[in-house]
Design a protein around this motif. Sequence first.
Motif, PDB file in Angstrom:
ATOM      1  N   PHE A  51       0.744  -1.312   0.103  1.00 46.04           N
ATOM      2  CA  PHE A  51       0.227  -0.054   0.069  1.00 46.04           C
ATOM      3  C   PHE A  51       0.770   1.251  -0.009  1.00 46.04           C
ATOM      4  CE2 PHE A  51      -3.142  -3.082   1.728  1.00 46.04           C
ATOM      5  CZ  PHE A  51      -4.534  -2.934   0.788  1.00 46.04           C
ATOM      6  N   HIS A  52       1.971   1.123   0.702  1.00 39.17           N
ATOM      7  CA  HIS A  52       2.690   2.438   0.841  1.00 39.17           C
ATOM      8  C   HIS A  52       3.732   2.604  -0.408  1.00 39.17           C
ATOM      9  CE1 HIS A  52       1.370   4.052   4.457  1.00 39.17           C
ATOM     10  NE2 HIS A  52       1.188   2.808   4.858  1.00 39.17           N
ATOM     11  N   GLY A  53       4.052   1.533  -1.073  1.00 35.86           N
ATOM     12  CA  GLY A  53       5.094   1.578  -2.393  1.00 35.86           C
ATOM     13  C   GLY A  53       6.183   1.106  -1.866  1.00 35.86           C
ATOM     14  N   PRO A  54       7.339   1.120  -2.756  1.00 26.05           N
ATOM     15  CA  PRO A  54       8.615   0.872  -2.460  1.00 26.05           C
ATOM     16  C   PRO A  54       9.264   2.116  -1.481  1.00 26.05           C
ATOM     17  CG  PRO A  54       8.514   1.473  -4.670  1.00 26.05           C
ATOM     18  CD  PRO A  54       7.234   1.253  -4.232  1.00 26.05           C
ATOM     19  N   ALA A  55      10.352   1.915  -0.762  1.00 26.53           N
ATOM     20  CA  ALA A  55      10.857   2.892   0.194  1.00 26.53           C
ATOM     21  C   ALA A  55      12.293   3.178  -0.142  1.00 26.53           C
ATOM     22  CB  ALA A  55      10.699   2.688   1.764  1.00 26.53           C
ATOM     23  N   LEU A  56      13.008   2.279  -0.782  1.00 27.39           N
ATOM     24  CA  LEU A  56      14.195   2.495  -1.313  1.00 27.39           C
ATOM     25  C   LEU A  56      14.588   1.837  -2.704  1.00 27.39           C
ATOM     26  CD1 LEU A  56      17.361   2.853  -0.355  1.00 27.39           C
ATOM     27  CD2 LEU A  56      17.322   0.532   0.182  1.00 27.39           C
ATOM     28  N   TYR A  57      15.067   2.699  -3.616  1.00 30.04           N
ATOM     29  CA  TYR A  57      15.478   2.374  -4.762  1.00 30.04           C
ATOM     30  C   TYR A  57      16.760   2.372  -5.149  1.00 30.04           C
ATOM     31  CZ  TYR A  57      15.327   2.416 -10.041  1.00 30.04           C
ATOM     32  OH  TYR A  57      15.821   1.937 -11.220  1.00 30.04           O
ATOM     33  N   GLY A  58      17.517   1.686  -5.417  1.00 31.06           N
ATOM     34  CA  GLY A  58      18.908   1.479  -5.926  1.00 31.06           C
ATOM     35  C   GLY A  58      19.825   0.991  -5.172  1.00 31.06           C
ATOM     36  N   GLY A  59      19.316   0.095  -4.449  1.00 28.35           N
ATOM     37  CA  GLY A  59      20.100  -0.969  -3.638  1.00 28.35           C
ATOM     38  C   GLY A  59      21.279  -0.408  -2.466  1.00 28.35           C
ATOM     39  N   TRP A  60      21.780  -1.306  -1.998  1.00 29.76           N
ATOM     40  CA  TRP A  60      22.606  -0.769  -0.581  1.00 29.76           C
ATOM     41  C   TRP A  60      23.821  -0.177  -1.074  1.00 29.76           C
ATOM     42  CZ3 TRP A  60      19.772  -0.279   3.378  1.00 29.76           C
ATOM     43  CH2 TRP A  60      18.821  -1.504   3.605  1.00 29.76           C
ATOM     44  N   ASP A  61      24.195  -0.257  -2.267  1.00 32.63           N
ATOM     45  CA  ASP A  61      25.706   0.461  -2.722  1.00 32.63           C
ATOM     46  C   ASP A  61      25.042   1.800  -3.513  1.00 32.63           C
ATOM     47  OD1 ASP A  61      27.010  -1.667  -2.129  1.00 32.63           O
ATOM     48  OD2 ASP A  61      26.881  -2.830  -4.104  1.00 32.63           O
ATOM     49  N   SER A  62      23.991   2.332  -3.475  1.00 35.53           N
ATOM     50  CA  SER A  62      23.696   3.598  -3.807  1.00 35.53           C
ATOM     51  C   SER A  62      23.857   4.662  -3.005  1.00 35.53           C
ATOM     52  CB  SER A  62      22.284   3.697  -4.551  1.00 35.53           C
ATOM     53  OG  SER A  62      21.335   3.524  -3.576  1.00 35.53           O
ATOM     54  N   GLU A  63      23.708   5.934  -3.299  1.00 36.93           N
ATOM     55  CA  GLU A  63      23.714   6.922  -2.124  1.00 36.93           C
ATOM     56  C   GLU A  63      22.706   6.992  -1.325  1.00 36.93           C
ATOM     57  OE1 GLU A  63      24.566  10.889  -3.362  1.00 36.93           O
ATOM     58  OE2 GLU A  63      25.438  10.047  -5.422  1.00 36.93           O
ATOM     59  N   ALA A  64      21.428   6.542  -1.753  1.00 37.97           N
ATOM     60  CA  ALA A  64      20.389   6.303  -0.952  1.00 37.97           C
ATOM     61  C   ALA A  64      20.339   4.907   0.023  1.00 37.97           C
ATOM     62  CB  ALA A  64      18.953   6.110  -1.842  1.00 37.97           C
ATOM     63  N   GLY A  65      21.148   3.861  -0.511  1.00 41.93           N
ATOM     64  CA  GLY A  65      21.328   2.790   0.152  1.00 41.93           C
ATOM     65  C   GLY A  65      22.561   3.201   1.595  1.00 41.93           C
ATOM     66  N   GLY A 114      20.415   8.710  -9.088  1.00 43.27           N
ATOM     67  CA  GLY A 114      19.201   8.075  -9.512  1.00 43.27           C
ATOM     68  C   GLY A 114      18.324   7.316  -8.506  1.00 43.27           C
ATOM     69  N   SER A 115      19.054   7.028  -7.291  1.00 47.26           N
ATOM     70  CA  SER A 115      18.595   6.392  -6.298  1.00 47.26           C
ATOM     71  C   SER A 115      17.519   7.468  -5.243  1.00 47.26           C
ATOM     72  CB  SER A 115      19.464   5.648  -5.282  1.00 47.26           C
ATOM     73  OG  SER A 115      20.200   6.756  -4.800  1.00 47.26           O
ATOM     74  N   TRP A 116      16.793   6.493  -4.624  1.00 45.96           N
ATOM     75  CA  TRP A 116      15.870   7.245  -3.664  1.00 45.96           C
ATOM     76  C   TRP A 116      15.464   6.667  -2.553  1.00 45.96           C
ATOM     77  CZ3 TRP A 116      11.172   5.418  -3.217  1.00 45.96           C
ATOM     78  CH2 TRP A 116      10.619   4.512  -4.152  1.00 45.96           C
ATOM     79  N   LEU A 117      15.117   7.458  -1.382  1.00 47.67           N
ATOM     80  CA  LEU A 117      14.780   6.696  -0.136  1.00 47.67           C
ATOM     81  C   LEU A 117      13.358   7.550   0.417  1.00 47.67           C
ATOM     82  CD1 LEU A 117      15.896   5.088   2.131  1.00 47.67           C
ATOM     83  CD2 LEU A 117      16.975   7.236   2.906  1.00 47.67           C
ATOM     84  N   ALA A 118      12.633   6.758   1.132  1.00 49.04           N
ATOM     85  CA  ALA A 118      11.627   7.391   2.027  1.00 49.04           C
ATOM     86  C   ALA A 118      11.642   7.523   3.262  1.00 49.04           C
ATOM     87  CB  ALA A 118      10.359   6.491   1.573  1.00 49.04           C
ATOM     88  N   LEU A 119      11.419   8.574   3.874  1.00 47.79           N
ATOM     89  CA  LEU A 119      11.443   9.017   5.353  1.00 47.79           C
ATOM     90  C   LEU A 119      10.089   9.170   5.877  1.00 47.79           C
ATOM     91  CD1 LEU A 119      14.419  11.668   5.226  1.00 47.79           C
ATOM     92  CD2 LEU A 119      14.672   9.199   5.924  1.00 47.79           C
ATOM     93  N   TRP A 120       9.807   8.927   7.061  1.00 44.77           N
ATOM     94  CA  TRP A 120       8.906   9.250   7.542  1.00 44.77           C
ATOM     95  C   TRP A 120       8.997   9.940   8.835  1.00 44.77           C
ATOM     96  CZ3 TRP A 120       5.078   4.705   8.748  1.00 44.77           C
ATOM     97  CH2 TRP A 120       4.640   3.932   7.613  1.00 44.77           C
TER      98      TRP A 120
END
Length: 184
Positions: free
Chosen positions: A72-86, A163-169
């Motif tokens: 329902f909330h969708g993905p929260a991390l895109y790019g994997g653990w080696d990306s800047e978001a990861g 190109g990576s992204w991360l969701a915060l609450w």
Amino acid sequence: MDEEIPGRLSPHVRRPARTALPGSPARPALTRRIGSFFLLRFLVALPDDLADAVAALLDPFRRAARLVGRVFHGPALYGGWDSEAGRLALALHGFHWTHWHTETEGPYATFAASQDRPGKLTVRPPWGRGDPGRESLLVACTLRPVPRLRRRPTRVDLAFADGSWLALWMNTPADASRLRGLLG
């Protein structure tokens, strides 16, 4: 000093492998891993503590609810653990790992941004405010537009240069709007 806004990593980000965390211990022994199986924990806790026994039985349902929440909330991390978001997600988990040496539900932190440094976000652990030796991480990011069906008043998505992204609450919608205002 910039205002620190409390928040946390989205609980829908998958937990990193223990080996990816800083100072991670060796893998637990097989008997310890078998002992963490929910049905065995239920049977062991039943004679001593009924509350622990019920919590052990409800553990698979809690995990299933978390997976449904991801849908329902969708993905929260895109790019994997080696990306800047990861790397930011690992740093948030690392703050907690090095402080308590335990896994947590979702790592909390404080986020600071200022109008003087647009696109820069300073991330710090939530404990030890005012301590000059407190860990911090400076990241360059922008706001990511959240798809309409995934928008939540407390969700803030950060986009990175690779190109990576991360969701915060954030804790409250007001905190989320303040962070969005400072970053964007």
